[in-house]
Motif scaffolding. Structure first.
Motif, PDB file in Angstrom:
ATOM      1  N   GLY A 123       0.756  -1.242   0.000  1.00 19.54           N
ATOM      2  CA  GLY A 123       0.000   0.000   0.000  1.00 19.54           C
ATOM      3  C   GLY A 123       0.785   1.289   0.000  1.00 19.54           C
ATOM      4  N   GLY A 124       2.114   1.219   0.070  1.00 18.25           N
ATOM      5  CA  GLY A 124       2.920   2.431   0.094  1.00 18.25           C
ATOM      6  C   GLY A 124       3.445   2.814  -1.276  1.00 18.25           C
ATOM      7  N   LYS A 125       4.231   3.880  -1.291  1.00 12.89           N
ATOM      8  CA  LYS A 125       4.926   4.323  -2.503  1.00 12.89           C
ATOM      9  C   LYS A 125       6.415   4.217  -2.234  1.00 12.89           C
ATOM     10  N   SER A 126       7.207   4.170  -3.294  1.00 13.43           N
ATOM     11  CA  SER A 126       8.649   4.057  -3.086  1.00 13.43           C
ATOM     12  C   SER A 126       9.415   4.876  -4.111  1.00 13.43           C
ATOM     13  N   ILE A 127      10.629   5.212  -3.708  1.00 13.98           N
ATOM     14  CA  ILE A 127      11.613   5.837  -4.591  1.00 13.98           C
ATOM     15  C   ILE A 127      12.898   5.032  -4.423  1.00 13.98           C
ATOM     16  N   ILE A 128      13.452   4.582  -5.532  1.00 13.70           N
ATOM     17  CA  ILE A 128      14.714   3.849  -5.510  1.00 13.70           C
ATOM     18  C   ILE A 128      15.864   4.851  -5.618  1.00 13.70           C
ATOM     19  N   PHE A 129      16.863   4.670  -4.765  1.00 12.30           N
ATOM     20  CA  PHE A 129      18.082   5.471  -4.833  1.00 12.30           C
ATOM     21  C   PHE A 129      19.174   4.618  -5.454  1.00 12.30           C
ATOM     22  N   ASP A 130      19.663   5.037  -6.613  1.00  9.64           N
ATOM     23  CA  ASP A 130      20.716   4.308  -7.309  1.00  9.64           C
ATOM     24  C   ASP A 130      21.653   5.310  -7.980  1.00  9.64           C
ATOM     25  N   PRO A 131      22.758   5.650  -7.296  1.00  8.66           N
ATOM     26  CA  PRO A 131      23.680   6.651  -7.851  1.00  8.66           C
ATOM     27  C   PRO A 131      24.317   6.246  -9.173  1.00  8.66           C
ATOM     28  N   THR A 132      24.284   4.962  -9.533  1.00 10.83           N
ATOM     29  CA  THR A 132      24.907   4.495 -10.774  1.00 10.83           C
ATOM     30  C   THR A 132      23.919   4.410 -11.935  1.00 10.83           C
ATOM     31  N   SER A 133      22.673   4.737 -11.683  1.00 12.86           N
ATOM     32  CA  SER A 133      21.653   4.642 -12.723  1.00 12.86           C
ATOM     33  C   SER A 133      21.945   5.612 -13.869  1.00 12.86           C
ATOM     34  N   LYS A 134      21.530   5.234 -15.046  1.00 12.54           N
ATOM     35  CA  LYS A 134      21.693   6.101 -16.221  1.00 12.54           C
ATOM     36  C   LYS A 134      20.538   7.094 -16.345  1.00 12.54           C
ATOM     37  N   THR A 135      19.413   6.813 -15.679  1.00 15.55           N
ATOM     38  CA  THR A 135      18.235   7.675 -15.793  1.00 15.55           C
ATOM     39  C   THR A 135      17.740   8.095 -14.417  1.00 15.55           C
ATOM     40  N   GLU A 136      16.875   9.081 -14.431  1.00 24.70           N
ATOM     41  CA  GLU A 136      16.188   9.524 -13.221  1.00 24.70           C
ATOM     42  C   GLU A 136      14.741   9.760 -13.587  1.00 24.70           C
ATOM     43  N   ASN A 137      13.836   9.412 -12.695  1.00 23.81           N
ATOM     44  CA  ASN A 137      12.422   9.695 -12.884  1.00 23.81           C
ATOM     45  C   ASN A 137      11.768   9.772 -11.517  1.00 23.81           C
ATOM     46  N   LYS A 138      10.447   9.810 -11.470  1.00 20.40           N
ATOM     47  CA  LYS A 138       9.767   9.994 -10.191  1.00 20.40           C
ATOM     48  C   LYS A 138       9.957   8.801  -9.247  1.00 20.40           C
ATOM     49  N   LYS A 139      10.336   7.649  -9.780  1.00 17.64           N
ATOM     50  CA  LYS A 139      10.512   6.452  -8.959  1.00 17.64           C
ATOM     51  C   LYS A 139      11.975   6.071  -8.758  1.00 17.64           C
ATOM     52  N   LEU A 140      12.910   6.773  -9.417  1.00 17.75           N
ATOM     53  CA  LEU A 140      14.323   6.421  -9.334  1.00 17.75           C
ATOM     54  C   LEU A 140      15.159   7.701  -9.361  1.00 17.75           C
ATOM     55  N   ILE A 141      15.985   7.862  -8.334  1.00 21.24           N
ATOM     56  CA  ILE A 141      16.880   9.019  -8.283  1.00 21.24           C
ATOM     57  C   ILE A 141      18.324   8.561  -8.149  1.00 21.24           C
ATOM     58  N   LYS A 142      19.247   9.389  -8.654  1.00 20.36           N
ATOM     59  CA  LYS A 142      20.664   9.087  -8.506  1.00 20.36           C
ATOM     60  C   LYS A 142      21.360  10.036  -7.556  1.00 20.36           C
ATOM     61  N   LYS A 143      20.692  11.131  -7.189  1.00 16.48           N
ATOM     62  CA  LYS A 143      21.247  12.079  -6.238  1.00 16.48           C
ATOM     63  C   LYS A 143      20.177  12.388  -5.191  1.00 16.48           C
ATOM     64  N   LEU A 144      20.572  12.358  -3.933  1.00 19.97           N
ATOM     65  CA  LEU A 144      19.593  12.590  -2.861  1.00 19.97           C
ATOM     66  C   LEU A 144      18.986  13.982  -2.919  1.00 19.97           C
ATOM     67  N   ASP A 145      19.786  14.980  -3.294  1.00 16.30           N
ATOM     68  CA  ASP A 145      19.222  16.336  -3.308  1.00 16.30           C
ATOM     69  C   ASP A 145      18.184  16.532  -4.423  1.00 16.30           C
ATOM     70  N   SER A 146      18.033  15.546  -5.297  1.00 18.18           N
ATOM     71  CA  SER A 146      16.932  15.569  -6.263  1.00 18.18           C
ATOM     72  C   SER A 146      15.581  15.611  -5.555  1.00 18.18           C
ATOM     73  N   LEU A 147      15.539  15.053  -4.343  1.00 18.26           N
ATOM     74  CA  LEU A 147      14.289  15.024  -3.576  1.00 18.26           C
ATOM     75  C   LEU A 147      13.809  16.430  -3.234  1.00 18.26           C
ATOM     76  N   LEU A 148      14.699  17.400  -3.294  1.00 20.58           N
ATOM     77  CA  LEU A 148      14.342  18.777  -2.950  1.00 20.58           C
ATOM     78  C   LEU A 148      13.849  19.585  -4.152  1.00 20.58           C
ATOM     79  N   THR A 149      13.849  18.953  -5.324  1.00 18.57           N
ATOM     80  CA  THR A 149      13.425  19.616  -6.545  1.00 18.57           C
ATOM     81  C   THR A 149      11.963  20.029  -6.446  1.00 18.57           C
TER      82      THR A 149
END
Length: 165
Positions: A138-164
């Motif tokens: 029932g929850g939502k999630s965001i994956i943190f992966d600094p090595t990822s080639k992409t970023e979207n609403k469910k996957l971030i590579k930099k933590l400060d992206s959360l402040l966007t």
């Protein structure tokens, strides 16, 4: 904010999200699959020193402090393998000025059992299995992966992206 809707709260994983400890575990244990050997390794660590030898993820403390100030970060949810590990992770988090609750998860226990997710509870984690379980419950999630080639609403590579915004 881009990653949060009104009423959303964030629970952040610790290992692999706040510090690079997950990478250090894998360097030592490589392709080891034995739960018993992993437990032996994780319970042998001197956590008092280990956590401070790890590298903090880029902008982690500043990002978490700001999310705490914005009343979005509502806690850390982290797996522990000993009381020492839990105590030292708690000290580490408090030493950084973070005052949110810390939820401890036992080995092989889903995070969704320790904290019941709902449609406003977002788990920030580096482990896809944890994210899938969280969403299945029932929850939502965001994956943190600094090595990822992409970023979207469910996957971030930099933590400060959360402040966007």
């Amino acid at each position: 904010m881009k990653y949060f809707e009104p009423g959303d709260i964030l629970l952040a994983d610790f290992d692999g999200v706040y510090i690079d400890s997950q990478q250090r575990f894998l360097e030592v244990m490589k392709d080891e699959k034995s739960f018993i050997l992993w437990m032996e390794y994780l319970t042998s660590i001197n956590w008092k020193y280990f956590l401070y030898e790890c590298e903090e993820m880029l902008n982690a403390t500043d990002t978490f402090l700001e999310l705490q100030e914005l009343n979005i970060l509502k806690g850390f949810i982290t797996r522990i393998h000993s009381f020492d590990e839990g105590r030292e992770k708690g000290k580490f988090i408090r030493d950084k000025g973070l005052i949110v609750p810390i939820y401890y998860v036992l080995p092989k226990q889903p995070k969704s059992v320790v904290y019941m997710p709902d449609e406003h509870t977002i788990l920030l984690d580096d482990n896809y299995d944890n994210a899938i379980d969280w969403e299945d419950n029932g929850g939502k999630s965001i994956i943190f992966d600094p090595t990822s080639k992409t970023e979207n609403k469910k996957l971030i590579k930099k933590l400060d992206s959360l402040l966007t915004r």
